[in-house]
Design an enzyme around this catalytic site. Structure first.
Site, PDB file in Angstrom:
ATOM      1  CB  CYS A  26      -1.012   0.054   1.115  1.00 35.58           C
ATOM      2  SG  CYS A  26      -1.858  -1.424   1.250  1.00 35.58           S
ATOM      3  CG  ASN A  52      -6.849  -0.944   2.080  1.00 40.25           C
ATOM      4  OD1 ASN A  52      -5.968  -0.510   0.941  1.00 40.25           O
ATOM      5  ND2 ASN A  52      -6.022  -1.468   3.132  1.00 40.25           N
ATOM      6  CG  HIS A  69      -3.064   3.174   2.765  1.00 37.41           C
ATOM      7  ND1 HIS A  69      -3.522   2.751   1.503  1.00 37.41           N
ATOM      8  CD2 HIS A  69      -3.036   2.155   3.425  1.00 37.41           C
ATOM      9  CE1 HIS A  69      -3.811   1.677   1.539  1.00 37.41           C
ATOM     10  NE2 HIS A  69      -3.724   1.250   2.726  1.00 37.41           N
TER      11      HIS A  69
HETATM   12  O1  UT7 Z   1      -3.483  -1.766   3.719  1.00 37.33           O
HETATM   13  C1  UT7 Z   1      -3.496  -2.786   4.449  1.00 37.33           C
HETATM   14  C2  UT7 Z   1      -3.731  -2.299   5.936  1.00 37.33           C
HETATM   15  N1  UT7 Z   1      -4.551  -3.067   6.934  1.00 37.33           N
HETATM   16  C3  UT7 Z   1      -5.032  -2.258   7.661  1.00 37.33           C
HETATM   17  O2  UT7 Z   1      -5.046  -1.095   7.801  1.00 37.33           O
HETATM   18  C4  UT7 Z   1      -6.310  -2.864   8.661  1.00 37.33           C
HETATM   19  C5  UT7 Z   1      -5.824  -2.501  10.144  1.00 37.33           C
HETATM   20  N2  UT7 Z   1      -6.813  -3.176  11.236  1.00 37.33           N
HETATM   21  C6  UT7 Z   1      -8.071  -2.757  11.161  1.00 37.33           C
HETATM   22  O3  UT7 Z   1      -8.630  -1.799  10.263  1.00 37.33           O
HETATM   23  C7  UT7 Z   1      -9.053  -3.215  12.015  1.00 37.33           C
HETATM   24  O4  UT7 Z   1      -8.157  -3.879  13.031  1.00 37.33           O
HETATM   25  C8  UT7 Z   1     -10.204  -4.148  11.708  1.00 37.33           C
HETATM   26  C9  UT7 Z   1     -11.175  -3.175  10.807  1.00 37.33           C
HETATM   27  C10 UT7 Z   1      -9.642  -5.219  10.705  1.00 37.33           C
HETATM   28  C11 UT7 Z   1     -10.869  -4.949  12.686  1.00 37.33           C
HETATM   29  O5  UT7 Z   1     -11.540  -3.893  13.494  1.00 37.33           O
HETATM   30  P1  UT7 Z   1     -11.235  -3.962  15.204  1.00 37.33           P
HETATM   31  O6  UT7 Z   1     -11.857  -2.650  15.766  1.00 37.33           O
HETATM   32  O7  UT7 Z   1      -9.839  -4.210  15.361  1.00 37.33           O
HETATM   33  O8  UT7 Z   1     -11.956  -5.237  15.590  1.00 37.33           O
HETATM   34  P2  UT7 Z   1     -11.433  -6.500  16.298  1.00 37.33           P
HETATM   35  O9  UT7 Z   1     -10.383  -7.476  15.282  1.00 37.33           O
HETATM   36  O10 UT7 Z   1     -10.866  -6.045  17.469  1.00 37.33           O
HETATM   37  O11 UT7 Z   1     -12.637  -7.528  16.486  1.00 37.33           O
HETATM   38  C12 UT7 Z   1     -13.965  -6.888  17.350  1.00 37.33           C
HETATM   39  C13 UT7 Z   1     -14.996  -8.064  17.179  1.00 37.33           C
HETATM   40  C14 UT7 Z   1     -14.279  -9.628  17.109  1.00 37.33           C
HETATM   41  O12 UT7 Z   1     -15.548 -10.199  17.809  1.00 37.33           O
HETATM   42  P3  UT7 Z   1     -15.204 -10.765  19.162  1.00 37.33           P
HETATM   43  O13 UT7 Z   1     -14.126 -11.503  19.421  1.00 37.33           O
HETATM   44  O14 UT7 Z   1     -15.206  -9.396  20.008  1.00 37.33           O
HETATM   45  O15 UT7 Z   1     -16.516 -11.449  19.537  1.00 37.33           O
HETATM   46  C15 UT7 Z   1     -14.356  -9.766  15.637  1.00 37.33           C
HETATM   47  O16 UT7 Z   1     -14.583 -11.279  15.527  1.00 37.33           O
HETATM   48  O17 UT7 Z   1     -15.375  -7.788  15.864  1.00 37.33           O
HETATM   49  C16 UT7 Z   1     -15.553  -9.012  15.199  1.00 37.33           C
HETATM   50  N3  UT7 Z   1     -15.500  -9.004  13.758  1.00 37.33           N
HETATM   51  C17 UT7 Z   1     -16.476  -8.569  12.956  1.00 37.33           C
HETATM   52  N4  UT7 Z   1     -17.876  -8.368  13.182  1.00 37.33           N
HETATM   53  C18 UT7 Z   1     -18.707  -8.165  12.133  1.00 37.33           C
HETATM   54  C19 UT7 Z   1     -14.613  -8.711  13.008  1.00 37.33           C
HETATM   55  N5  UT7 Z   1     -14.763  -8.528  11.681  1.00 37.33           N
HETATM   56  C20 UT7 Z   1     -16.131  -8.458  11.608  1.00 37.33           C
HETATM   57  C21 UT7 Z   1     -17.064  -8.057  10.570  1.00 37.33           C
HETATM   58  N6  UT7 Z   1     -18.447  -8.108  11.042  1.00 37.33           N
HETATM   59  N7  UT7 Z   1     -16.619  -7.856   9.401  1.00 37.33           N
END
Ligand code: UT7
Length: 328
Positions: free
Chosen positions: A111, A285, A255
């Site tokens: 990216c 993204n 980005h």
């Molecule tokens: O260019 C590439 C660079 N990539 C990035 O910049 C990505 C960086 N990371 C992020 O943007 C975030 O970490 C994510 C968007 C990927 C995830 O968001 P988060 O606020 O960090 O969520 P999390 O991973 O802490 O997950 C919280 C909860 C989890 O459930 P439990 O374990 O609390 O029950 C996940 O399983 O949200 C759940 N979850 C979802 N729920 C509904 C994860 N994805 C989803 C989803 N829909 N799509």
């Protein structure tokens, strides 16, 4: 030595996927995706190859620049999702655009790729006075590498292409390109052939977790932490040596991964979100395309104007991060 941007162009695939469409593959909902990422919809390449989208964007940029393709001395293309290992996408785009006198090669800094390529092209222009114009093309189809069973990653990405024609100028330009390869395991996708032959046949352990082989894998939380630090760092590495402060910048073009990452970066830089270009709501993204696409759209809308100071700041797989500060 700096650059003049002569023209920009983009290409977006026809197909749009809205947040609700993902409920067909995984347990998710529009509200979660909007509030956790800021993404509302994204484009998905259907029939369009990556080189084709890049060629279309390049053609648009060349037309905007009003130059003859024969006068382009260099084509650098950025992609992490090329259709071919060889020939390079740059060579395919050269054939399509008629830039018959250009050197052509691909670059993969994920990216951060566009900022890497822009700075590399500038250095070519600086050292080769016979080179008149450089063409930089970013094109990606992340959708072809997504694991549509992984709800934390498949909802994030989109496809598209963007391109830029530049020439040398006396305007100041300051940049910094960096990487931290120890973070490679946080965000990766194996090449298909390698995944099958080395991992399956020989059981060779390269230290990368064995997920769904060539599908994209991401440790979202760790990449998030890296990203919120990498964006301000990329800016300061590029700007401090030129004596430029965050308040001197008219527009930050970051980005486009997650609006919460951009908001945290803005806060850490002490800059209002009003100065940050955000387009991820419509495109998700798009990896190396995200910065030039945001730039191209903002110029077309009349938001970014000639003479304004820009800061392009990127981060991505590798891990990589990069910043470039210059006047539009
Ligand atoms: O260019 C590439 C660079 N990539 C990035 O910049 C990505 C960086 N990371 C992020 O943007 C975030 O970490 C994510 C968007 C990927 C995830 O968001 P988060 O606020 O960090 O969520 P999390 O991973 O802490 O997950 C919280 C909860 C989890 O459930 P439990 O374990 O609390 O029950 C996940 O399983 O949200 C759940 N979850 C979802 N729920 C509904 C994860 N994805 C989803 C989803 N829909 N799509």
């Amino acid at each position: 030595m700096g650059i003049n941007i002569l023209g920009m162009g983009c290409y977006l695939p026809e197909q749009t996927l809205k947040n609700d469409d993902f409920t067909r593959f995984v347990e998710t909902n529009d509200e979660w995706i909007r509030t956790r990422t800021g993404i509302v919809e994204r484009r998905m390449a259907g029939w369009e190859p990556v080189w084709y989208m890049g060629s279309k964007a390049a053609g648009n940029a060349i037309a905007k620049a009003g130059i003859s393709p024969e006068d382009i001395g260099l084509i650098i293309t950025t992609t992490a999702t090329s259709d071919f290992h060889t020939p390079s996408m740059a060579c395919m785009i050269q054939a399509e655009t008629g830039a018959v006198n250009a050197a052509a090669f691909d670059m993969n800094a994920a990216c951060s790729g566009f900022v890497y390529a822009l700075d590399t092209a500038r250095r070519f222009l600086e050292t080769d006075e016979n080179m008149k114009y450089a063409l930089i093309v970013a094109s990606e189809a992340l959708s072809r590498f997504l694991d549509f069973e992984d709800r934390s990653s498949c909802i994030l990405f989109g496809d598209g292409a963007a391109a830029m024609v530049i020439e040398r100028s006396d305007k100041p330009f300051s940049s910094a390109l960096r990487a931290d390869g120890t973070g490679g395991r946080l965000l990766y996708a194996r090449s298909v052939g390698v995944a099958e032959e080395i991992r399956v046949d020989t059981d060779f352990d390269d230290g990368f977790p064995e997920k769904r082989l060539h599908k994209l894998y991401q440790d979202g939380r760790e990449v998030y932490k890296f990203a919120t630090k990498a964006l301000p760092k990329a800016f300061h590495l590029a700007a401090d040596k030129a004596g430029i402060a965050p308040e001197d910048i008219d527009w930050f073009v970051p980005h486009q991964a997650n609006v919460r990452i951009i908001e945290t970066a803005a806060k850490n830089l002490g800059v209002s979100m009003d100065k940050f270009i955000v387009t991820l709501d419509h495109y998700g993204n798009t990896s190396s395309v995200s910065i030039p696409l945001a730039l191209c759209e903002s110029v077309e809308k009349g938001l970014i104007k000639r003479g304004q100071k820009l800061a392009l700041i990127g981060f991505g797989a590798g891990l990589t991060y990069a910043g470039a500060v210059f006047e539009y």
